[in-house]
Design a protein around this motif. Structure first.
Motif, PDB file in Angstrom:
ATOM      1  N   GLN A  99       0.855  -1.194   0.000  1.00 28.28           N
ATOM      2  CA  GLN A  99       0.000   0.000   0.000  1.00 28.28           C
ATOM      3  C   GLN A  99       0.890   1.242   0.000  1.00 28.28           C
ATOM      4  N   ARG A 101       0.517   5.222   0.625  1.00 33.73           N
ATOM      5  CA  ARG A 101      -0.358   6.296   1.122  1.00 33.73           C
ATOM      6  C   ARG A 101       0.294   7.630   0.772  1.00 33.73           C
ATOM      7  N   THR A 106      -4.309  10.310  -1.473  1.00 36.90           N
ATOM      8  CA  THR A 106      -4.646   9.171  -2.329  1.00 36.90           C
ATOM      9  C   THR A 106      -3.993   7.900  -1.797  1.00 36.90           C
ATOM     10  N   ILE A 107      -4.726   6.794  -1.881  1.00 37.34           N
ATOM     11  CA  ILE A 107      -4.217   5.495  -1.433  1.00 37.34           C
ATOM     12  C   ILE A 107      -4.135   4.557  -2.627  1.00 37.34           C
ATOM     13  N   ASP A 109      -3.445   0.615  -3.501  1.00 38.80           N
ATOM     14  CA  ASP A 109      -3.326  -0.755  -2.995  1.00 38.80           C
ATOM     15  C   ASP A 109      -2.793  -1.655  -4.110  1.00 38.80           C
ATOM     16  N   THR A 133      -4.909  -0.850  -7.382  1.00 39.46           N
ATOM     17  CA  THR A 133      -6.185  -0.158  -7.196  1.00 39.46           C
ATOM     18  C   THR A 133      -5.919   1.175  -6.516  1.00 39.46           C
ATOM     19  N   THR A 134      -6.480   2.251  -7.061  1.00 42.67           N
ATOM     20  CA  THR A 134      -6.294   3.570  -6.462  1.00 42.67           C
ATOM     21  C   THR A 134      -7.620   4.078  -5.916  1.00 42.67           C
ATOM     22  N   SER A 135      -7.515   4.899  -4.880  1.00 42.82           N
ATOM     23  CA  SER A 135      -8.732   5.469  -4.297  1.00 42.82           C
ATOM     24  C   SER A 135      -9.385   6.501  -5.213  1.00 42.82           C
ATOM     25  N   THR A 136      -8.704   6.856  -6.309  1.00 39.28           N
ATOM     26  CA  THR A 136      -9.280   7.790  -7.285  1.00 39.28           C
ATOM     27  C   THR A 136     -10.074   7.070  -8.371  1.00 39.28           C
TER      28      THR A 136
END
Length: 204
Positions: A99, A101, A106-107, A109, A133-136
């Protein structure tokens, strides 16, 4: 009385001859039925592969965490990790979960079947069904991802397929890095990008 003594003496004398003969016969039988030993052959020993035993050494559920100069956090976890054959050799790991951060919030994974960590170069190579996988809103699949452990720099040397806010795309390379060294992260798709644009739903 003299006859009884003579009979007893003869029996004792006969037993002295008969018992040693019986003992010799038993010993001969044991030698005949026992397995023949070849003195020229080496003594059998257990076959132990020392090198394989050394490779089997490892740690379960290891983790690694670090922070870059720009404040981005990088975390790694694995099902198992094993040391290299050499003291300075790469560490191998299986069932890897990472991960990133970003300082901006934005995170990212990342999962992979396996990885190699070069501690001296502070680099990691993830391979085997790598998924990012991105949090965006991006979901990216590739075969390999090369990462730097002390700076924000992740690159795929091969083709990637992705879905994201713009639509579905394929590209020859993906790069996640700091933009111009100012601490802002950027996600780039290069090398022959093909995008299938999906316009947002605007309703009836």
């Amino acid at each position: 009385m003299a006859r009884a003594d003579n009979t007893y003496s003869r029996v004792v004398a006969g037993m002295k001859v008969l018992l040693p003969l019986l003992a010799l016969g038993l010993l001969s039988t044991l030698f005949l039925i026992s397995r023949t030993v070849d003195p020229s052959k080496s003594v059998p020993v257990a076959q132990v592969d020392v090198e394989k035993r050394a490779q089997d050494m490892g740690a379960s559920n290891p983790s690694f965490a670090g922070v870059t100069d720009t404040g981005d956090e990088i975390l790694f976890n694995a099902g198992i990790a094993r040391p290299g054959r050499d003291v300075d050799g790469p560490i191998t790991a299986e069932a890897v979960i990472a991960q990133i951060r970003l300082a901006a919030g934005t995170i990212v994974d990342i999962t992979a079947r396996a990885a190699e960590f070069d501690q001296r170069a502070m680099q990691a190579q993830l391979r085997g069904d790598v998924q990012i996988t991105t949090s965006t809103g991006y979901l990216i699949d590739t075969d390999r991802l090369d990462m730097t452990l002390d700076a924000l720099n992740a690159t795929t040397p091969g083709t990637v397929t992705a879905t994201g806010p713009p639509g579905d795309l394929t590209a020859g390379q993906m790069v996640l890095r700091n933009a111009n060294g100012n601490g802002a992260a950027e996600l780039l798709f290069t090398e022959g990008v093909k995008l299938i644009y999906q316009p947002p739903d605007v309703g009836d």
